[in-house]
Scaffold this motif. Structure first.
Motif, mmCIF file in Angstrom:
data_model
loop_
_atom_site.group_PDB
_atom_site.id
_atom_site.type_symbol
_atom_site.label_atom_id
_atom_site.label_comp_id
_atom_site.label_asym_id
_atom_site.label_seq_id
_atom_site.Cartn_x
_atom_site.Cartn_y
_atom_site.Cartn_z
ATOM 1 N N ILE A 294 -3.855 3.435 0.089
ATOM 2 C CA ILE A 294 -4.438 2.615 -1.090
ATOM 3 C C ILE A 294 -3.483 1.638 -1.601
ATOM 4 N N PRO A 295 -3.930 0.783 -2.296
ATOM 5 C CA PRO A 295 -2.862 -0.233 -3.019
ATOM 6 C C PRO A 295 -1.966 0.267 -3.884
ATOM 7 N N ALA A 296 -0.784 -0.155 -3.886
ATOM 8 C CA ALA A 296 0.382 0.608 -4.754
ATOM 9 C C ALA A 296 -0.051 0.421 -6.023
ATOM 10 N N GLY A 297 0.044 1.353 -6.941
ATOM 11 C CA GLY A 297 -0.416 1.491 -8.161
ATOM 12 C C GLY A 297 -2.017 2.086 -8.404
ATOM 13 N N SER B 63 0.787 -1.319 0.024
ATOM 14 C CA SER B 63 -0.108 0.014 0.048
ATOM 15 C C SER B 63 0.856 1.348 -0.053
ATOM 16 N N ILE B 64 0.352 2.391 -0.403
ATOM 17 C CA ILE B 64 0.880 3.790 -0.375
ATOM 18 C C ILE B 64 -0.145 4.664 0.305
ATOM 19 N N THR B 65 0.427 5.705 0.800
ATOM 20 C CA THR B 65 -0.387 6.752 1.547
ATOM 21 C C THR B 65 -0.285 8.111 0.655
ATOM 22 N N VAL B 66 -1.291 8.518 0.486
ATOM 23 C CA VAL B 66 -1.520 9.967 -0.141
ATOM 24 C C VAL B 66 -2.614 10.692 0.724
ATOM 25 N N SER B 67 -2.222 12.248 0.358
ATOM 26 C CA SER B 67 -3.401 13.117 1.100
ATOM 27 C C SER B 67 -4.544 13.627 -0.032
ATOM 28 N N VAL B 68 -5.609 13.739 0.340
ATOM 29 C CA VAL B 68 -6.613 14.142 -0.589
ATOM 30 C C VAL B 68 -7.386 15.360 0.185
ATOM 31 N N THR B 69 -7.543 16.527 -0.560
ATOM 32 C CA THR B 69 -8.069 17.476 -0.330
ATOM 33 C C THR B 69 -9.242 17.709 -1.333
ATOM 34 N N SER C 109 -7.095 11.844 -17.488
ATOM 35 C CA SER C 109 -8.370 11.569 -16.456
ATOM 36 C C SER C 109 -7.912 11.143 -15.193
ATOM 37 N N CYS C 110 -8.406 11.442 -14.402
ATOM 38 C CA CYS C 110 -8.214 10.957 -12.867
ATOM 39 C C CYS C 110 -8.097 9.291 -12.419
ATOM 40 N N ALA C 111 -8.802 8.520 -13.670
ATOM 41 C CA ALA C 111 -8.746 7.168 -13.569
ATOM 42 C C ALA C 111 -7.437 6.523 -14.077
ATOM 43 N N ASN C 112 -6.861 7.596 -14.784
ATOM 44 C CA ASN C 112 -5.418 7.011 -15.419
ATOM 45 C C ASN C 112 -3.966 7.413 -14.846
ATOM 46 N N TYR C 113 -4.342 8.403 -13.929
ATOM 47 C CA TYR C 113 -3.321 8.995 -13.126
ATOM 48 C C TYR C 113 -2.796 8.065 -12.114
ATOM 49 N N LYS C 114 -1.709 7.300 -12.316
ATOM 50 C CA LYS C 114 -1.357 6.434 -11.143
ATOM 51 C C LYS C 114 -0.220 7.042 -10.046
ATOM 52 N N LEU C 115 -0.685 6.537 -8.921
ATOM 53 C CA LEU C 115 0.228 7.246 -7.800
ATOM 54 C C LEU C 115 1.271 6.310 -7.355
ATOM 55 N N ALA C 116 2.252 7.181 -6.938
ATOM 56 C CA ALA C 116 3.441 6.393 -6.449
ATOM 57 C C ALA C 116 3.608 6.464 -4.853
ATOM 58 N N GLY C 117 2.881 7.355 -4.217
ATOM 59 C CA GLY C 117 2.969 7.378 -2.688
ATOM 60 C C GLY C 117 3.321 8.772 -2.451
ATOM 61 N N GLY C 118 2.893 9.437 -1.555
ATOM 62 C CA GLY C 118 3.417 10.751 -0.853
ATOM 63 C C GLY C 118 2.419 11.817 -1.479
ATOM 64 N N GLU C 119 1.966 11.586 -2.455
ATOM 65 C CA GLU C 119 1.269 12.716 -3.312
ATOM 66 C C GLU C 119 0.098 13.588 -2.478
#
Length: 361
Positions: A284-287, A261-267, A341-351
């Protein structure tokens, strides 16, 4: 006869007029629908159904941008443990005295103590119940809290798995343990007080670690007994035992979840139209994608697939075009607006992700 023919002719003409008007309306509606689709909107939204809506994550009759803390970090859990109370009693621990591991369906806590066995059993049961109550109130998406208490040499004295959602206030140790999914007490800890506890040495399902391995508890009393003097030997049943299968060895308490998993902040910011702003830290899960992170907050979402990808039209009941034809939601990652699209942007963690309602002015 002439009058009848004239009446029939007039009726036929009226029918032709009605048909022509209906045809014009159909053509106009088709043109308008095509325009709405091109702009990522649902032309049938006014029907109140979801026939063309491919994704719907809840709805709201009025804007509410309060995010649900669906997941937490180990630091969040440690912060709560540092001020933990059971009823009016302080059962807190210093953050330096605990290990925390977050799994997909539970929170695991480990601490060592030089207190008497009787005190260790009672305090562990109360701490597990108190932390589970906090997780329930904070809407953390886990099913149980597993608390492992050890002596100063690392031998497990008691381990309890307590269900999130079961309220426990001012219960005695026997009542708390009876409400557990399962618990195990070592032979040394159970025998040490030398009295009738009012509860069995074990009950329910054996508590397990994040990798589903049972927590090792020595059932028989030993000649050595418990070690209540701090040793220089490093020990961590939770981390070492749960990581042994993967060969990763001992390490920090958060490393067990690093690969999963990775952790991100959402506002979510609707302050431009007076709807306020709210933030949450989610695991959330990695990727996973920006859209996955938004869903993890628990806020209500309306979204649909368009030719440009997944389009989020409403968050927390605040929908596009409510404040002008160009108003709606945009998102930013670390201060930059991605062109995808927001559904295409993959996260690495910390964003740091910000969803902002804009009016186009």
């Amino acid at each position: 006869m002439a009058n009848s023919a004239r009446r029939n002719s007039g009726a036929a003409q009226a029918v032709r007029v009605v048909v022509a008007v209906l045809a014009a309306l159909v053509i106009a509606f088709c043109g308008w629908s095509a325009y709405q689709y091109a702009n990522g909107s649902d032309p049938l939204a006014f029907l109140g159904g979801n026939t063309l809506q491919t994704v719907e994550e809840g709805s709201s009759s009025s804007p509410s941008l309060e995010l649900t803390s669906s997941s937490v970090t180990d630091d969040d859990v440690k912060g709560q443990i540092a001020r933990l109370k059971y009823g009016s009693d302080d059962v807190s621990l210093s953050t330096g005295d605990v290990n925390v591991v977050l799994g997909k369906d539970g929170i695991w806590i480990e601490n060592a103590s030089d207190s008497t066995a009787d005190d260790a059993i009672t305090s562990t049961a109360r701490r597990a119940a108190a932390l589970a109550s906090w997780a329930h109130e904070a809407n953390v998406k886990v099913s149980h809290v597993t608390w492992i208490a050890e002596d100063m040499a690392g031998s497990v004295r008691i381990v309890v798995s307590y269900p999130v959602g079961r309220a426990s206030k001012n219960e005695d140790t026997a009542q708390i343990l009876a409400g557990c999914d399962g618990y195990r007490i070592s032979g040394d800890a159970y025998a040490a007080p030398g009295k009738d506890h009012g509860f069995k040495q074990e009950a329910g399902d054996a508590p397990v670690l994040p990798d589903d391995a049972e927590v090792t508890v020595i059932e028989q009393a030993t000649s050595q007994g418990e070690v209540l003097v701090k040793t220089t030997e490093s020990h961590s049943v939770l981390v070492a035992q749960s990581q042994a299968a993967s060969g990763s060895g001992s390490g920090s308490s958060s490393s067990a979840q690093a690969d999963a998993s990775i952790t991100v902040s959402v506002t979510v910011d609707g302050s431009a139209v007076g709807a306020g702003s709210s933030s949450a830290s989610v695991s959330i899960p990695a990727g996973a994608t920006v859209y996955d992170a938004l869903c993890a907050t628990g806020v209500s979402i309306n979204a649909s697939n368009t030719q440009f990808g997944l389009y989020v039209s409403s968050i927390g009941g605040l929908a596009e075009k409510e404040h002008g034809g160009k108003s709606g939601w945009t998102y930013y990652v670390n201060g930059v607006m991605p062109m995808t699209s927001c559904a295409n942007y993959k996260l690495a963690g910390g964003e740091k992700i910000v969803w902002r309602y804009v009016t186009g002015e």
